[in-house]
Design an enzyme around this catalytic site. Sequence first.
Site, mmCIF file in Angstrom:
data_model
loop_
_atom_site.group_PDB
_atom_site.id
_atom_site.type_symbol
_atom_site.label_atom_id
_atom_site.label_comp_id
_atom_site.label_asym_id
_atom_site.label_seq_id
_atom_site.Cartn_x
_atom_site.Cartn_y
_atom_site.Cartn_z
ATOM 1 N N GLU A 73 0.826 -1.202 0.000
ATOM 2 C CA GLU A 73 0.000 0.000 0.000
ATOM 3 C C GLU A 73 0.865 1.260 0.000
ATOM 4 O O GLU A 73 0.586 2.227 -0.717
ATOM 5 C CB GLU A 73 -0.926 0.005 1.223
ATOM 6 C CG GLU A 73 -1.915 -1.147 1.266
ATOM 7 C CD GLU A 73 -1.394 -2.336 2.064
ATOM 8 O OE1 GLU A 73 -2.183 -2.929 2.809
ATOM 9 O OE2 GLU A 73 -0.180 -2.646 1.940
ATOM 10 N N CYS A 101 -2.509 -3.970 7.106
ATOM 11 C CA CYS A 101 -2.065 -4.287 8.462
ATOM 12 C C CYS A 101 -2.373 -3.140 9.420
ATOM 13 O O CYS A 101 -2.490 -1.982 9.027
ATOM 14 C CB CYS A 101 -0.575 -4.611 8.469
ATOM 15 S SG CYS A 101 0.498 -3.188 8.174
ATOM 16 N N CYS A 110 -0.223 0.053 7.710
ATOM 17 C CA CYS A 110 -0.724 0.496 6.414
ATOM 18 C C CYS A 110 -2.044 1.247 6.559
ATOM 19 O O CYS A 110 -2.368 2.108 5.738
ATOM 20 C CB CYS A 110 -0.895 -0.699 5.485
ATOM 21 S SG CYS A 110 0.686 -1.410 4.974
ATOM 22 N N ARG A 209 14.173 -26.532 -1.909
ATOM 23 C CA ARG A 209 15.036 -25.780 -0.995
ATOM 24 C C ARG A 209 14.911 -24.274 -1.250
ATOM 25 O O ARG A 209 14.864 -23.478 -0.310
ATOM 26 C CB ARG A 209 16.492 -26.207 -1.167
ATOM 27 C CG ARG A 209 16.805 -27.619 -0.693
ATOM 28 C CD ARG A 209 18.261 -27.959 -0.974
ATOM 29 N NE ARG A 209 18.600 -29.324 -0.570
ATOM 30 C CZ ARG A 209 19.783 -29.896 -0.798
ATOM 31 N NH1 ARG A 209 20.731 -29.214 -1.438
ATOM 32 N NH2 ARG A 209 20.020 -31.132 -0.397
ATOM 33 N N LEU A 298 14.703 -38.660 12.326
ATOM 34 C CA LEU A 298 14.143 -37.321 12.520
ATOM 35 C C LEU A 298 12.765 -37.222 11.885
ATOM 36 O O LEU A 298 11.843 -36.644 12.466
ATOM 37 C CB LEU A 298 15.083 -36.272 11.920
ATOM 38 C CG LEU A 298 14.703 -34.812 12.202
ATOM 39 C CD1 LEU A 298 14.779 -34.516 13.694
ATOM 40 C CD2 LEU A 298 15.606 -33.859 11.419
ATOM 41 N N ALA A 299 12.606 -37.798 10.704
ATOM 42 C CA ALA A 299 11.302 -37.780 10.038
ATOM 43 C C ALA A 299 10.254 -38.495 10.889
ATOM 44 O O ALA A 299 9.118 -38.018 11.033
ATOM 45 C CB ALA A 299 11.404 -38.425 8.665
#
Length: 372
Positions: A73, A101, A110, A209, A298-299
């Site tokens: 904006e 916002c 904004c 990634r 970890l998964a």
Amino acid sequence: MEQPQAESPTTRAGATGADATGAERAAMRRALELAARIPPRGPNPRVGCVLLDADGATLAEGFHHGAGTPHAEVEALRAAVGRLGPAAARGATAVVTLEPCNHHGRTGPCVDALLDAGVRRVVHAQHDPNPAASGGAARLRAAGVDVVGGVLTDEARALNDSWTRALELGRPLVTWKVASTLDGRAAAADGTSRWITGRAARHDVHRLRAASDAVMVGTGTALVDDPDLGVRHAPLTGPQPARVVVGLRELPASSRLARAAAAGETVAQLRTHDPHEVLEQLWYQEHRRVLLEGGPALAAAFWRAGLVDEVVAYVAPALLGVGASAVADLGIGTIADAARLDLIDVTVLPQDPADPTDTPTVRLTLRPRKER
């Protein structure tokens, strides 16, 4: 600041996308195009804004360039002032892909900028899911501005899908990437795993990634595979994603990740085995999209904790029979308790025609099935 105007039908909280004009809907499509110029990374959403005059003609455009920069904006208002003078936006309509916002962060609200400029009407798409920034529409209405929400909401949410889901969850969104043979093996009996999938699949991982704020592995994978975790085979806007290692064991100084840290890149070791603590730390570091690349232990820990939001599985047409499983024990003892997922997409990543040793790979995109 312009004095509040008399209430009109769209000033009331019930105004919806059906109240938008054709010119405003066209401007929203343009605002979405502008917002899409920025990659989906970082703590902030992608937002575009188009200012219209009383006849529905475009006065100016703007989009948010990333954390710490002016919001869409403000960009549009500044462009209008630079082109037409200080009163350029007085009486204008601001068409914005996200509810303006209403908080002080790295930049000011904004809502203040729109009110100070004398904007008389605001049309927005998605309501802001961030509790710290929401409330802009209500404040604009209270100041007498016509506000219409819900214009092309689905398109706006899709543009910021990962960011939106992360804000709704109150933690980073976790995508688990897994690569395996047809029989679910991530490595052969002797521990070798390069390369199970084909070249196109490995390059596709770099695309994942590049769209992530952080790429995460456990210390087991870091020690055995010595990964780099950086983006090399896909376009990257901005810095490399943070590389994160979870676990207690030390990494040797000769490892790729240790060398990346010594070169000044963001590499962090989170010395915990608690997935909730991991995500809490990553959220505090403003990471909203995390790619979990492994390993099996970890998964499994993240799955058992209910912290996997999406799975991207690369399946190679190969069999090993024995070897490391793609995921460790999930605590499932009977078929009735099997973890079911909804299939979102299936794509065949072809074999490199110039390399007879290369292999095609099937990429499956899935989401854990919600209880029905």
